[in-house]
Design a protein around this motif. Structure first.
Motif, PDB file in Angstrom:
ATOM      1  N   SER A  99       0.852  -1.193   0.000  1.00  0.00           N
ATOM      2  CA  SER A  99       0.000   0.000   0.000  1.00  0.00           C
ATOM      3  C   SER A  99       0.884   1.237   0.000  1.00  0.00           C
ATOM      4  O   SER A  99       2.066   1.174   0.342  1.00  0.00           O
ATOM      5  N   GLY A 100       0.309   2.361  -0.368  1.00  0.00           N
ATOM      6  CA  GLY A 100       1.047   3.619  -0.356  1.00  0.00           C
ATOM      7  C   GLY A 100       1.828   3.836  -1.629  1.00  0.00           C
ATOM      8  O   GLY A 100       1.922   2.952  -2.490  1.00  0.00           O
TER       9      GLY A 100
ATOM     10  N   ALA B 264       9.141  -1.934   1.758  1.00  0.00           N
ATOM     11  CA  ALA B 264       9.649  -0.752   1.059  1.00  0.00           C
ATOM     12  C   ALA B 264      10.960  -1.058   0.356  1.00  0.00           C
ATOM     13  O   ALA B 264      11.248  -0.522  -0.728  1.00  0.00           O
ATOM     14  N   MET B 265      11.767  -1.929   0.939  1.00  0.00           N
ATOM     15  CA  MET B 265      13.036  -2.313   0.316  1.00  0.00           C
ATOM     16  C   MET B 265      12.788  -3.077  -0.982  1.00  0.00           C
ATOM     17  O   MET B 265      13.472  -2.866  -2.001  1.00  0.00           O
ATOM     18  N   PHE B 266      11.793  -3.982  -0.969  1.00  0.00           N
ATOM     19  CA  PHE B 266      11.428  -4.685  -2.203  1.00  0.00           C
ATOM     20  C   PHE B 266      10.959  -3.689  -3.268  1.00  0.00           C
ATOM     21  O   PHE B 266      11.285  -3.831  -4.450  1.00  0.00           O
ATOM     22  N   SER B 267      10.187  -2.709  -2.845  1.00  0.00           N
ATOM     23  CA  SER B 267       9.672  -1.721  -3.810  1.00  0.00           C
ATOM     24  C   SER B 267      10.792  -0.902  -4.433  1.00  0.00           C
ATOM     25  O   SER B 267      10.643  -0.384  -5.534  1.00  0.00           O
ATOM     26  N   ARG B 268      11.903  -0.753  -3.733  1.00  0.00           N
ATOM     27  CA  ARG B 268      13.039   0.015  -4.244  1.00  0.00           C
ATOM     28  C   ARG B 268      13.896  -0.786  -5.218  1.00  0.00           C
ATOM     29  O   ARG B 268      14.789  -0.233  -5.872  1.00  0.00           O
TER      30      ARG B 268
ATOM     31  N   VAL C 156       4.533  -9.260  -6.056  1.00  0.00           N
ATOM     32  CA  VAL C 156       3.372  -8.406  -5.805  1.00  0.00           C
ATOM     33  C   VAL C 156       3.729  -6.924  -5.988  1.00  0.00           C
ATOM     34  O   VAL C 156       2.847  -6.079  -6.144  1.00  0.00           O
ATOM     35  N   ARG C 157       5.037  -6.617  -6.002  1.00  0.00           N
ATOM     36  CA  ARG C 157       5.503  -5.238  -6.240  1.00  0.00           C
ATOM     37  C   ARG C 157       6.064  -5.065  -7.648  1.00  0.00           C
ATOM     38  O   ARG C 157       6.709  -4.061  -7.947  1.00  0.00           O
TER      39      ARG C 157
END
Length: 378
Positions: A188-189, A265-269, A291-292
């Motif tokens: 999320s976010g 958040a680390m995965f999203s980066r 999922v990201r």
């Protein structure tokens, strides 16, 4: 229905403890399932280690019962007290209809014995291919392996992560199992900038082979690697050895153990997620990446899922893995296309509420009269 998850390592994940040294993939799964079952209206409890929180606590509507601390008791004697007596006491106190347990260990046999003795239902989840191979389980003592095998053969429902595990269980133990996907927490976010080229996340232990990340960082000095993970209990020397070797590589960052609340958040980066294990179950980290929209590069490919659904790259050797990293980082269009395919697949297949419901549906199919009595036949 009253459901109890036997997951002694789960409390740091359940309570979101920021100073936790170790959070394994099974704890992530247990807490996702606990919250999903709670949302479905069930009464959910967990049996966990005592971290100083007290014998009985409640977190987000989930009851946590802690019969003993991890290192409590006198060595050798503590197998009986407080561990065996404590677990049995906690299970009697909770008095659930269904007990759910993983990974492979003494707790498997204890849970199975209790459920047989008291007319309860037992779901065992297989966490690794090694759990399906006699003598290969990550269980230290022969006695404990035999207790695990006792429980494996007496579970009312064995849930495997892959067709490979289902085949191994049938061949090696004559145990029938059902294949069920794992759960993943949806992100999320807003999504952060992609400032990590290649991300590796796991607990640092030999079976995960983090030293391969170090070698890749040496071979690909222009690629920014992040090796995230803490030490397993009792494996501090190995952890320090890896970090010391990593310190000489300017393109490799080692942030240590990252709390689950922050690892998303680390995965999203990340542009790519890297797995260097030779044998696994079905890594939570694959789902957290997909999922990201992050492609996975790995040696291990459960049921050839990465290859068949084109969710990344399955490497044949170190050279092939290095080439795949360079190719995917250099082709934004292809990498994003794979990421979009991976995200769509993860969202469709791995929602926690769906997986929680399927566990109970499979159990109902195994023993319809018993489960009907509890009103969960669906």
């Amino acid at each position: 229905m009253k459901i109890c998850i036997v997951g002694l390592d789960d409390y740091p994940q359940l309570a979101k403890l920021k100073n936790a040294k170790y959070v394994g993939g099974e704890s992530v799964q247990h807490v996702l399932l606990a919250r999903a079952w709670r949302e479905l209206g069930h009464d959910v409890s967990m049996i966990v280690h005592d971290h100083g929180q007290g014998r009985v606590t409640e977190v987000d509507g989930i009851r946590a019962v802690a019969p003993y601390a991890r290192d409590e008791g006198i060595p050798v004697l503590r197998f009986v007290h407080p561990r065996l007596t404590g677990m049995l006491s906690a299970m009697r106190e909770i008095d659930a209809d269904v007990y759910y347990q993983s990974p492979a260990g003494v707790a498997t046999g204890i849970t199975a014995w209790f459920c047989r003795r008291h007319g309860k239902r037992f779901i065992l989840r297989i966490a690794s291919d090694l759990a399906c191979i006699p003598g290969k389980q990550l269980i230290r003592f022969w006695r404990d392996r035999k207790i695990y095998e006792y429980g494996l053969r007496r579970a009312d429902l064995v849930v495997a992560q892959s067709e490979q595990q289902r085949t191994l269980l049938e061949q090696n133990y004559g145990v029938k199992s059902e294949v069920l996907d794992m759960a993943v927490e949806m992100p999320s976010g807003p999504q952060p900038d992609k400032d990590i080229d290649v991300l590796w996340v796991s607990n640092l232990r030999p079976v995960k082979r983090p030293e391969i990340v170090l070698e890749l960082a040496r071979r690909l000095p222009k690629v920014r690697f992040t090796l995230a993970g803490g030490a397993l209990p009792g494996a501090d020397d190995y952890y320090r050895t890896v970090l010391e070797a990593a310190s000489s590589l300017p393109n490799l960052s080692c942030p240590g153990a990252v709390p689950y609340t922050e690892v998303g958040a680390m995965f999203s980066r990340a542009r790519l997620f890297l797995n260097t294990s030779q044998i696994e179950g079905f890594p939570n980290t694959f789902l957290q990446a997909w999922v990201r929209g992050v492609p996975v590069v790995a040696f291990f490919d459960p049921d050839s899922l990465i290859k068949q659904r084109q969710l990344g790259h399955t490497a044949t050797d170190l050279e092939d893995m290095a080439s795949a990293i360079v190719r995917l980082l250099g082709d934004d269009v292809e990498r994003q296309r794979i990421g979009e395919r991976a995200r769509a697949y993860a969202i469709a297949q791995f929602g926690a509420t769906h997986i929680a419901s399927r566990n109970l549906e499979m159990l109902a199919a195994r023993d319809t009269p018993q489960v009907l009595r509890y009103g969960t036949s669906g």
